[in-house]
Design a protein around this motif. Structure first.
Motif, short mmCIF file in Angstrom:
data_model
loop_
_atom_site.label_atom_id
_atom_site.label_comp_id
_atom_site.label_asym_id
_atom_site.label_seq_id
_atom_site.Cartn_x
_atom_site.Cartn_y
_atom_site.Cartn_z
N LEU A 139 0.83 -1.20 0.00
CA LEU A 139 0.00 0.00 0.00
C LEU A 139 0.86 1.25 0.00
CD1 LEU A 139 -3.13 0.34 0.33
CD2 LEU A 139 -2.70 0.73 2.75
N ILE A 140 0.50 2.21 -0.84
CA ILE A 140 1.05 3.56 -0.74
C ILE A 140 -0.12 4.51 -0.54
CG2 ILE A 140 2.20 5.45 -1.94
CD1 ILE A 140 4.02 3.44 -3.26
N VAL A 141 -0.05 5.29 0.52
CA VAL A 141 -1.09 6.27 0.86
C VAL A 141 -0.57 7.65 0.50
CG1 VAL A 141 -2.53 7.23 2.68
CG2 VAL A 141 -1.87 4.81 2.76
N VAL A 142 -1.31 8.38 -0.30
CA VAL A 142 -0.95 9.74 -0.67
C VAL A 142 -1.78 10.70 0.16
CG1 VAL A 142 -0.76 11.41 -2.55
CG2 VAL A 142 -0.41 8.97 -3.01
N GLY A 143 -1.13 11.47 1.01
CA GLY A 143 -1.82 12.45 1.85
C GLY A 143 -1.54 12.25 3.32
N GLY A 144 -0.92 13.26 3.94
CA GLY A 144 -0.54 13.18 5.34
C GLY A 144 -1.44 13.99 6.24
N GLY A 145 -2.74 14.00 5.93
CA GLY A 145 -3.71 14.60 6.83
C GLY A 145 -4.31 13.53 7.73
N VAL A 146 -5.43 13.86 8.36
CA VAL A 146 -5.98 12.93 9.34
C VAL A 146 -6.49 11.65 8.70
CG1 VAL A 146 -8.34 13.87 9.36
CG2 VAL A 146 -7.37 12.88 11.45
N ASN A 147 -7.06 11.72 7.50
CA ASN A 147 -7.56 10.51 6.85
C ASN A 147 -6.43 9.63 6.36
OD1 ASN A 147 -10.24 11.26 7.28
ND2 ASN A 147 -10.41 12.29 5.30
N GLY A 148 -5.43 10.23 5.74
CA GLY A 148 -4.30 9.45 5.24
C GLY A 148 -3.53 8.76 6.35
N THR A 149 -3.22 9.50 7.40
CA THR A 149 -2.48 8.88 8.51
C THR A 149 -3.33 7.83 9.21
OG1 THR A 149 -3.13 10.70 9.99
CG2 THR A 149 -0.99 10.88 8.90
N GLY A 150 -4.65 8.08 9.29
CA GLY A 150 -5.53 7.09 9.90
C GLY A 150 -5.53 5.78 9.13
N ILE A 151 -5.58 5.86 7.80
CA ILE A 151 -5.55 4.65 6.97
C ILE A 151 -4.20 3.96 7.09
CG2 ILE A 151 -5.60 3.82 4.59
CD1 ILE A 151 -7.66 6.10 4.04
N ALA A 152 -3.11 4.74 7.07
CA ALA A 152 -1.77 4.14 7.19
C ALA A 152 -1.62 3.42 8.52
CB ALA A 152 -0.71 5.22 7.04
N MET A 153 -2.12 4.00 9.59
CA MET A 153 -2.05 3.38 10.92
C MET A 153 -2.82 2.07 10.94
SD MET A 153 -3.55 4.97 14.47
CE MET A 153 -4.07 3.90 15.83
N ASP A 154 -4.06 2.10 10.48
CA ASP A 154 -4.90 0.91 10.51
C ASP A 154 -4.31 -0.19 9.63
OD1 ASP A 154 -6.98 -0.93 10.68
OD2 ASP A 154 -8.54 0.59 10.58
N ALA A 155 -3.92 0.18 8.42
CA ALA A 155 -3.40 -0.82 7.48
C ALA A 155 -2.10 -1.44 7.98
CB ALA A 155 -3.18 -0.17 6.11
N ALA A 156 -1.20 -0.63 8.50
CA ALA A 156 0.07 -1.16 9.01
C ALA A 156 -0.18 -2.11 10.18
CB ALA A 156 0.98 -0.02 9.43
N GLY A 157 -1.16 -1.78 11.02
CA GLY A 157 -1.49 -2.63 12.15
C GLY A 157 -2.12 -3.94 11.74
N ARG A 158 -2.62 -4.02 10.52
CA ARG A 158 -3.19 -5.28 10.01
C ARG A 158 -2.16 -6.10 9.24
NH1 ARG A 158 -9.50 -4.34 8.35
NH2 ARG A 158 -9.81 -2.30 9.34
N GLY A 159 -0.92 -5.61 9.21
CA GLY A 159 0.15 -6.36 8.57
C GLY A 159 0.45 -5.97 7.15
N LEU A 160 -0.15 -4.89 6.65
CA LEU A 160 0.13 -4.45 5.28
C LEU A 160 1.38 -3.59 5.25
CD1 LEU A 160 -3.46 -3.49 4.04
CD2 LEU A 160 -2.25 -5.65 3.77
N LYS A 161 2.25 -3.89 4.30
CA LYS A 161 3.49 -3.15 4.13
C LYS A 161 3.15 -1.80 3.48
CE LYS A 161 8.15 -3.65 2.20
NZ LYS A 161 9.02 -4.50 1.33
N THR A 162 3.33 -0.70 4.24
CA THR A 162 2.71 0.58 3.89
C THR A 162 3.72 1.71 3.83
OG1 THR A 162 0.65 -0.13 4.96
CG2 THR A 162 0.95 2.24 4.61
N ILE A 163 3.55 2.57 2.84
CA ILE A 163 4.24 3.87 2.77
C ILE A 163 3.18 4.96 2.78
CG2 ILE A 163 5.57 5.45 1.30
CD1 ILE A 163 7.10 3.12 0.19
N LEU A 164 3.43 6.02 3.52
CA LEU A 164 2.60 7.23 3.42
C LEU A 164 3.50 8.37 2.97
CD1 LEU A 164 -0.13 8.72 5.61
CD2 LEU A 164 1.92 10.09 5.25
#
Length: 499
Positions: free
Chosen positions: A10-35
């Motif tokens: 996963l790559i998340v574009v956007g470092g606001g509250v929605n982007g960081t929220g998705i990155a946090m949740d996804a990383a916690g589920r084991g997805l290899k993530t970049i924001l």
């Protein structure tokens, strides 16, 4: 989730509250993530809100019961997860019968109290204003109810920190300049906005959570037509020396059917807003207009004995909210709800775009978006964020933590300890781990900002510029002078050069 270490899930574009929220949740589920975020975290909409965790009492008038119910439920969860940067607040609503009848307000407050389970906050009640209170003499009665306060920018930073601690890479000042889909993978080119260096990453799914830029990202980086357009609405706030000494906030009705908040802010100030004005142009360049300032000042003067002029404004800010575009109606009536658009699927790498939303429901939005993402990652873990404390939020209440700090750091002034509790929570212990006295805190830049805190923010919270420190990691910009800021910037430049 993938066997190929060179491919991200996963790559998340956007470092606001929605982007960081998705990155946090996804990383916690084991997805290899970049924001990636092209500026600093929370540098646009997410740091320019009214600083409230609230259900949205006024949304009931627009029959958005689902949104209000969801927001009320999230309010309780967030207050538990981050007691350092969020806390309950009582709101007073002066009653003026020519604007809304009392029965309508009572009905709305009854729904507000009962649409969702409420454990932490007190219910609503009718009140009378004392003759020696801050209200003008012809306002004698009103209502009182509960909502929550939040340091919005710190919410974003701490959510990003939680994402990082779950394994996500957080790349600030990094812009997505190109995204191409080749069958099952996205090839995403990210550019360092300071050096110009570019690097291309491969990922299995791409998330567009770029807020006011969500539609523009399609034309700027992809050969895909944006599935929706958002409505950009500018909301402006002013900060003035506090106009009353009470701990309660006020919610003021106005003849144009808008409401204005007057909120106790940073101990010595009042925060007043917001406006709703349709906006075109670069969201980053949004500023308050003289007409908006006059509008806010005028409403306050209609209600309070303490009279303001535009000269009383010590700071103002404007944020552009990316709302669902219903193509008609006033800006204030545009929905604060959210939706996702999914492009691609079984035969090609998916793109999920987030449209709309509000800060109170960011965790729920992130959970729903990550659930949708996980349709493409069947081995991902379950949702986990509802009861997850944000970094520094693993304590019961602020008075108890402050008492602990008094014992652990007897040399620390109480005013500074209190600010650390409300900013860093238990992570204050990391900030102070090498300090045994005020001398160990290093250079004092003014307003109780010391080198140890600045170094902590640069090392642990992605701060690179003075503005990052004094407006988004703290609000000390209200108290620091220009010379102080210049000294701070020089100090940070030296640390970065030596790194």
């Amino acid at each position: 989730m993938t066997a190929d270490n060179n491919i991200y899930d996963l790559i998340v574009v956007g470092g606001g509250v929605n982007g960081t929220g998705i990155a946090m949740d996804a990383a916690g589920r084991g997805l290899k993530t970049i924001l990636c975020e092209m500026n600093d975290l929370a540098s646009a909409t997410s740091s320019n809100s009214s600083k409230l965790i609230h259900g949205g009492l006024r949304y009931l008038e627009h029959y958005e019961f689902k949104l209000v119910r969801q927001a009320l439920a999230e309010r309780e969860s967030l207050l538990r997860n981050a007691p350092h940067i969020m806390w309950p607040m009582r709101f007073r609503l002066p009653h003026q019968s020519h604007l809304r009848p009392a029965w309508m307000i009572r009905t709305g407050l009854f729904l507000y109290d009962h649409l969702a389970k409420r454990e932490l906050l007190k219910g609503s009640k009718s009140i009378r204003f004392a003759p020696d209170g801050p209200m003008v003499s012809d306002i004698t009665k009103g209502f009182e109810y509960s909502d929550g306060w939040v340091d919005d920018a710190r919410l974003v930073v701490l959510t990003a920190k939680a994402a990082e601690e779950k394994g996500a890479q957080i790349k600030t000042r990094t812009k997505c300049v190109k995204a191409e889909r080749t069958d099952k993978l996205w090839h995403v080119t990210l550019a360092d906005t300071q050096t110009g260096e570019k690097k291309t990453y491969q990922c299995r799914a791409l998330i567009n959570a770029s807020g006011p830029w969500v539609s523009r990202l399609f034309s700027d980086t992809m050969t895909i037509t944006a599935p929706k357009q958002i409505r950009m609405v500018k909301g402006s706030h002013i900060v003035v020396p506090k106009i009353h000494d009470e701990p309660e906030a006020y919610i003021l009705q106005n003849a144009d059917n808008r409401i204005i908040f007057v909120i106790p802010y940073e101990d010595d100030f009042s925060l007043i807003g917001t406006t709703d004005v349709d906006y075109e142009g670069d969201p980053k360049k949004a500023v308050i207009s003289p007409e908006e300032t006059e509008y806010l000042v005028g409403i306050v003067n209609d209600h309070f004995k303490h009279k303001l002029t535009p000269d009383d404004v010590v700071w103002s800010y404007s944020g552009v909210r990316p709302l669902m575009d219903d193509e008609f109606g006033d800006a204030q009536k545009a929905s604060r709800d959210y939706t996702f658009e999914v492009d691609g699927g079984k035969k090609e790498a998916p793109l999920i775009s987030v449209f709309g939303g509000k800060i109170t429901t960011y965790r729920k939005l992130a959970e729903a978006a990550t659930d949708r993402i996980c349709d493409f990652f069947p081995n991902a873990g379950p949702g986990w964020t509802k009861h997850a404390a944000l970094p520094g939020g693993d304590f019961t209440d602020q008075p108890t933590l402050l008492a602990e700090f008094k014992v652990e750091y007897p040399w620390l002034p109480e005013s500074l300890a209190r600010r650390y509790v409300r900013t860093y929570g238990t992570r204050t212990r990391t900030l102070l781990k090498d300090c045994q006295s005020m001398k160990d805190m290093g250079h004092h830049f003014g307003a109780n900002l010391y080198a140890s805190e600045v170094s902590y923010l640069m090392k642990h919270e992605w701060a690179q510029e003075a503005e990052d420190v004094v407006w988004r990691r703290t609000k000390l910009g209200l108290r620091l002078k220009d010379d102080d800021l210049a000294g701070l910037q020089n100090y940070m430049d030296k640390i970065r050069a030596a790194a």
